[in-house]
Design a protein around this motif. Structure first.
Motif, PDB file in Angstrom:
ATOM      1  N   ALA A  23      39.956  34.462  42.197  1.00 43.73           N
ATOM      2  CA  ALA A  23      40.107  34.350  40.740  1.00 43.73           C
ATOM      3  C   ALA A  23      38.747  34.409  40.058  1.00 43.73           C
ATOM      4  O   ALA A  23      38.585  35.066  39.026  1.00 43.73           O
ATOM      5  CB  ALA A  23      40.842  33.061  40.377  1.00 43.73           C
ATOM      6  N   ALA A  24      37.758  33.743  40.639  1.00 39.76           N
ATOM      7  CA  ALA A  24      36.408  33.761  40.067  1.00 39.76           C
ATOM      8  C   ALA A  24      35.820  35.165  40.100  1.00 39.76           C
ATOM      9  O   ALA A  24      35.174  35.599  39.133  1.00 39.76           O
ATOM     10  CB  ALA A  24      35.502  32.788  40.817  1.00 39.76           C
ATOM     11  N   ARG A  25      36.040  35.879  41.191  1.00 42.30           N
ATOM     12  CA  ARG A  25      35.524  37.247  41.318  1.00 42.30           C
ATOM     13  C   ARG A  25      36.187  38.170  40.289  1.00 42.30           C
ATOM     14  O   ARG A  25      35.523  38.965  39.627  1.00 42.30           O
ATOM     15  CB  ARG A  25      35.756  37.749  42.743  1.00 42.30           C
ATOM     16  N   LEU A  26      37.516  38.046  40.130  1.00 39.55           N
ATOM     17  CA  LEU A  26      38.215  38.853  39.128  1.00 39.55           C
ATOM     18  C   LEU A  26      37.751  38.488  37.719  1.00 39.55           C
ATOM     19  O   LEU A  26      37.548  39.374  36.882  1.00 39.55           O
ATOM     20  CB  LEU A  26      39.725  38.651  39.253  1.00 39.55           C
ATOM     21  N   ALA A  27      37.575  37.195  37.450  1.00 34.21           N
ATOM     22  CA  ALA A  27      37.112  36.753  36.129  1.00 34.21           C
ATOM     23  C   ALA A  27      35.735  37.327  35.819  1.00 34.21           C
ATOM     24  O   ALA A  27      35.453  37.722  34.689  1.00 34.21           O
ATOM     25  CB  ALA A  27      37.091  35.226  36.057  1.00 34.21           C
ATOM     26  N   GLN A  29      34.536  40.163  36.939  1.00 28.80           N
ATOM     27  CA  GLN A  29      34.719  41.585  36.639  1.00 28.80           C
ATOM     28  C   GLN A  29      35.294  41.773  35.235  1.00 28.80           C
ATOM     29  O   GLN A  29      34.885  42.680  34.506  1.00 28.80           O
ATOM     30  CB  GLN A  29      35.648  42.226  37.677  1.00 28.80           C
ATOM     31  N   ILE A  30      36.238  40.919  34.864  1.00 24.48           N
ATOM     32  CA  ILE A  30      36.829  40.993  33.517  1.00 24.48           C
ATOM     33  C   ILE A  30      35.759  40.721  32.460  1.00 24.48           C
ATOM     34  O   ILE A  30      35.648  41.440  31.468  1.00 24.48           O
ATOM     35  CB  ILE A  30      37.999  39.990  33.379  1.00 24.48           C
ATOM     36  N   SER A  31      34.959  39.702  32.692  1.00 25.36           N
ATOM     37  CA  SER A  31      33.885  39.356  31.752  1.00 25.36           C
ATOM     38  C   SER A  31      32.859  40.476  31.631  1.00 25.36           C
ATOM     39  O   SER A  31      32.373  40.773  30.531  1.00 25.36           O
ATOM     40  CB  SER A  31      33.199  38.063  32.191  1.00 25.36           C
ATOM     41  N   PHE A  33      33.451  43.670  32.087  1.00 28.93           N
ATOM     42  CA  PHE A  33      34.100  44.726  31.311  1.00 28.93           C
ATOM     43  C   PHE A  33      34.042  44.388  29.826  1.00 28.93           C
ATOM     44  O   PHE A  33      33.695  45.233  29.003  1.00 28.93           O
ATOM     45  CB  PHE A  33      35.557  44.900  31.766  1.00 28.93           C
ATOM     46  N   ALA A  34      34.378  43.146  29.494  1.00 27.64           N
ATOM     47  CA  ALA A  34      34.366  42.723  28.095  1.00 27.64           C
ATOM     48  C   ALA A  34      32.972  42.847  27.489  1.00 27.64           C
ATOM     49  O   ALA A  34      32.809  43.313  26.360  1.00 27.64           O
ATOM     50  CB  ALA A  34      34.872  41.282  27.978  1.00 27.64           C
ATOM     51  N   LYS A  35      31.959  42.462  28.237  1.00 32.34           N
ATOM     52  CA  LYS A  35      30.587  42.544  27.746  1.00 32.34           C
ATOM     53  C   LYS A  35      30.167  43.996  27.503  1.00 32.34           C
ATOM     54  O   LYS A  35      29.503  44.313  26.519  1.00 32.34           O
ATOM     55  CB  LYS A  35      29.643  41.896  28.754  1.00 32.34           C
ATOM     56  N   ALA A  36      30.583  44.884  28.384  1.00 31.43           N
ATOM     57  CA  ALA A  36      30.208  46.297  28.280  1.00 31.43           C
ATOM     58  C   ALA A  36      30.965  47.039  27.177  1.00 31.43           C
ATOM     59  O   ALA A  36      30.525  48.097  26.737  1.00 31.43           O
ATOM     60  CB  ALA A  36      30.439  46.993  29.619  1.00 31.43           C
ATOM     61  N   HIS A  37      32.107  46.487  26.741  1.00 33.76           N
ATOM     62  CA  HIS A  37      32.947  47.226  25.797  1.00 33.76           C
ATOM     63  C   HIS A  37      33.245  46.474  24.507  1.00 33.76           C
ATOM     64  O   HIS A  37      34.265  46.710  23.857  1.00 33.76           O
ATOM     65  CB  HIS A  37      34.255  47.639  26.484  1.00 33.76           C
ATOM     66  N   GLY A  38      32.348  45.572  24.132  1.00 36.80           N
ATOM     67  CA  GLY A  38      32.506  44.886  22.848  1.00 36.80           C
ATOM     68  C   GLY A  38      33.697  43.951  22.795  1.00 36.80           C
ATOM     69  O   GLY A  38      34.379  43.878  21.784  1.00 36.80           O
ATOM     70  N   GLY A  39      33.951  43.254  23.880  1.00 38.87           N
ATOM     71  CA  GLY A  39      35.094  42.352  23.960  1.00 38.87           C
ATOM     72  C   GLY A  39      36.226  43.010  24.713  1.00 38.87           C
ATOM     73  O   GLY A  39      36.168  44.206  25.029  1.00 38.87           O
ATOM     74  N   ALA A  40      37.248  42.241  25.012  1.00 41.81           N
ATOM     75  CA  ALA A  40      38.400  42.789  25.727  1.00 41.81           C
ATOM     76  C   ALA A  40      39.624  41.931  25.485  1.00 41.81           C
ATOM     77  O   ALA A  40      39.523  40.732  25.233  1.00 41.81           O
ATOM     78  CB  ALA A  40      38.118  42.886  27.217  1.00 41.81           C
ATOM     79  N   GLU A  41      40.756  42.569  25.552  1.00 40.45           N
ATOM     80  CA  GLU A  41      42.050  41.907  25.557  1.00 40.45           C
ATOM     81  C   GLU A  41      42.786  42.441  26.772  1.00 40.45           C
ATOM     82  O   GLU A  41      42.426  43.494  27.313  1.00 40.45           O
ATOM     83  CB  GLU A  41      42.817  42.209  24.276  1.00 40.45           C
ATOM     84  N   GLY A  42      43.792  41.727  27.219  1.00 41.63           N
ATOM     85  CA  GLY A  42      44.460  42.162  28.432  1.00 41.63           C
ATOM     86  C   GLY A  42      45.938  41.872  28.461  1.00 41.63           C
ATOM     87  O   GLY A  42      46.501  41.221  27.574  1.00 41.63           O
ATOM     88  N   HIS A  43      46.543  42.358  29.510  1.00 45.25           N
ATOM     89  CA  HIS A  43      47.963  42.140  29.803  1.00 45.25           C
ATOM     90  C   HIS A  43      48.100  42.052  31.312  1.00 45.25           C
ATOM     91  O   HIS A  43      47.527  42.871  32.037  1.00 45.25           O
ATOM     92  CB  HIS A  43      48.811  43.288  29.254  1.00 45.25           C
ATOM     93  N   VAL A  44      48.843  41.060  31.781  1.00 44.14           N
ATOM     94  CA  VAL A  44      49.085  40.908  33.215  1.00 44.14           C
ATOM     95  C   VAL A  44      50.499  41.375  33.501  1.00 44.14           C
ATOM     96  O   VAL A  44      51.464  40.859  32.929  1.00 44.14           O
ATOM     97  CB  VAL A  44      48.904  39.440  33.668  1.00 44.14           C
ATOM     98  N   GLU A  45      50.623  42.365  34.360  1.00 43.04           N
ATOM     99  CA  GLU A  45      51.916  42.952  34.688  1.00 43.04           C
ATOM    100  C   GLU A  45      52.292  42.619  36.122  1.00 43.04           C
ATOM    101  O   GLU A  45      51.511  42.837  37.041  1.00 43.04           O
ATOM    102  CB  GLU A  45      51.859  44.474  34.511  1.00 43.04           C
ATOM    103  N   TYR A  46      53.472  42.086  36.314  1.00 50.26           N
ATOM    104  CA  TYR A  46      53.972  41.714  37.629  1.00 50.26           C
ATOM    105  C   TYR A  46      54.305  42.971  38.422  1.00 50.26           C
ATOM    106  O   TYR A  46      54.982  43.873  37.936  1.00 50.26           O
ATOM    107  CB  TYR A  46      55.214  40.836  37.453  1.00 50.26           C
ATOM    108  N   LEU A  47      53.817  43.066  39.651  1.00 46.45           N
ATOM    109  CA  LEU A  47      54.059  44.235  40.497  1.00 46.45           C
ATOM    110  C   LEU A  47      54.928  43.916  41.720  1.00 46.45           C
ATOM    111  O   LEU A  47      54.904  44.635  42.691  1.00 46.45           O
ATOM    112  CB  LEU A  47      52.733  44.822  40.987  1.00 46.45           C
ATOM    113  N   GLY A  48      55.655  42.832  41.671  1.00 47.23           N
ATOM    114  CA  GLY A  48      56.501  42.455  42.796  1.00 47.23           C
ATOM    115  C   GLY A  48      55.669  41.903  43.939  1.00 47.23           C
ATOM    116  O   GLY A  48      54.708  41.167  43.729  1.00 47.23           O
ATOM    117  N   GLU A  49      56.022  42.261  45.151  1.00 43.87           N
ATOM    118  CA  GLU A  49      55.318  41.760  46.328  1.00 43.87           C
ATOM    119  C   GLU A  49      53.856  42.194  46.372  1.00 43.87           C
ATOM    120  O   GLU A  49      53.044  41.572  47.031  1.00 43.87           O
ATOM    121  CB  GLU A  49      56.024  42.225  47.599  1.00 43.87           C
ATOM    122  N   ALA A  81      38.222  34.038  32.423  1.00 45.64           N
ATOM    123  CA  ALA A  81      37.403  34.995  31.677  1.00 45.64           C
ATOM    124  C   ALA A  81      37.440  34.722  30.175  1.00 45.64           C
ATOM    125  O   ALA A  81      36.550  35.150  29.445  1.00 45.64           O
ATOM    126  CB  ALA A  81      37.864  36.420  31.965  1.00 45.64           C
ATOM    127  N   GLY A  82      38.471  34.034  29.716  1.00 49.62           N
ATOM    128  CA  GLY A  82      38.555  33.663  28.307  1.00 49.62           C
ATOM    129  C   GLY A  82      38.952  34.784  27.371  1.00 49.62           C
ATOM    130  O   GLY A  82      38.624  34.733  26.180  1.00 49.62           O
TER     131      GLY A  82
END
Length: 118
Positions: A23-27, A29-31, A33-49, A81-82
């Motif tokens: 989770a820390a590693r993904l956070a 990466q998300i942060s 991305f947000a820093k490089a692109h003037g902020g970020a918003e997201g959506h978490v999509e369930y992919l099953g198994e 990532a906030g």
């Protein structure tokens, strides 16, 4: 005679520690991305198994995505990532994406002479 069970705390803690590191590693990466692109918003999509997909849309319209092995882990990563997380990938949110020629040719596929989808 009473039934007793001994809980091995090291075994239970190991998966939690590993999930926390993921989770820390993904956070991170998300942060980034947000820093490089003037902020970020997201959506978490369930992919099953397979887990979950974190779709990110930057303030500049650029987009990206990350895969997580579990939906709960993806939720924890975006929380750390906030960023603002949308419950659905609705039209207003999708309209913020900026797509280029590559995406359009991939979406069109072989129907209009683009690269094959598969």
């Amino acid at each position: 005679m009473a039934d007793t069970q001994q809980v091995d705390e090291t075994t239970d803690a190991a998966p939690d520690a590993k999930a926390g590191r993921r989770a820390a590693r993904l956070a991170k990466q998300i942060s980034a991305f947000a820093k490089a692109h003037g902020g970020a918003e997201g959506h978490v999509e369930y992919l099953g198994e397979r887990g979950a997909r974190i779709v990110l849309v930057g303030g500049d319209g650029e987009w990206g995505d990350l895969a997580a092995p579990a939906h709960a882990l993806a939720e924890e990563a975006v929380r750390r990532a906030g960023i603002t997380v949308h419950e659905t990938f609705d039209g207003d949110f999708a309209a913020r994406l900026r797509t280029g020629p590559y995406e359009w040719s991939r979406m069109a596929g072989i129907q209009v002479g683009g690269p094959r989808n598969g």
